[in-house]
Motif scaffolding. Structure first.
Motif: not given
Lengths: 114, 112
Positions: B3-21
């Protein structure tokens, strides 16, 4: 080098009709896969093949058949299409099954069953 | 069964921010784990592959970590750009059955 190609790109079927989706790869890969992608369900494996002349069932094989008569081609057949088979179908391939290999995907086939 | 779960399902950020998936999986007996990118109406493109013996893998602004014992992987995207907008999927390659299992994906929107 085209990679993984799929034919057709889009198709509309009526319930009960049959069709075959073609996947072709030119990378001499041994392993090939068929997935379906539905909203909220991720990609689910339908059938796969570990070499020419071999096929095996995946997670959701019911209603589908496959054939791998040539190493470069993997065919997915729907004998009697149902609305529940409306989906986007992706084919993929990899060289073998080792831990260092990337899996390559085709662009997908959108199927609508009315 | 994996079973594989990904959180969050959706993400909205302003340009330049770091993303963590984030990605979590239930069966730690894996060969490797792949992160893929999918643009709307397109197929999947492999971003990174981490072997089970590795802790992390880097490619440009992307860094993926793997903690096999706890069943977790994280994809970091530094200094996000609007072109990073896509859906990101993780897929552990389970040893049993020699197949990938996909998470539901994280849909990312980077706003200019």
């Amino acid at each position: 080098n085209a990679g993984v190609t799929q034919t057709p790109k889009f198709r509309v079927l009526k319930t009960g009709q049959s069709m075959t989706l073609l996947c072709a790869q030119d990378m001499n890969h041994e392993y090939m896969y068929w997935y379906r992608q539905d909203p909220g369900m991720g990609l689910r494996l339908i059938h796969y093949s570990v070499g020419e002349g071999t096929t095996a069932k995946g997670e959701v094989p019911d209603g589908y058949n496959v054939s791998r008569l040539k190493k470069q081609n993997f065919l997915l057949g729907l004998e009697s299409a149902a609305p529940s088979q409306t989906s986007v179908y992706f084919c993929a391939s990899r060289l073998f099954g080792t831990s260092i290999e990337t899996q390559y995907f085709g662009p997908g086939t959108r199927l609508l069953v009315l | 069964k994996q079973e594989v779960t990904q959180i969050p399902a959706a993400l909205s950020v302003p340009e330049g921010e770091n993303l963590v998936l984030n990605c979590s999986f239930t069966d730690s007996a894996i060969y490797n784990l792949q992160w893929f990118r999918q643009d709307p109406g397109k197929g999947l493109t492999s971003l990174l592959l981490i072997q089970s013996s590795q802790r992390e893998q880097t490619s440009g602004r992307l860094n993926a970590s793997l903690d096999k014992s706890s069943g977790r992987s994280t994809l970091y995207i530094a200094a996000s750009q609007p072109g990073d907008s896509a859906t990101y999927l993780c897929a552990p390659h389970r040893a049993a059955g020699n197949k990938l299992t996909f998470g539901g994906g994280t849909r990312v929107l980077v706003k200019p």
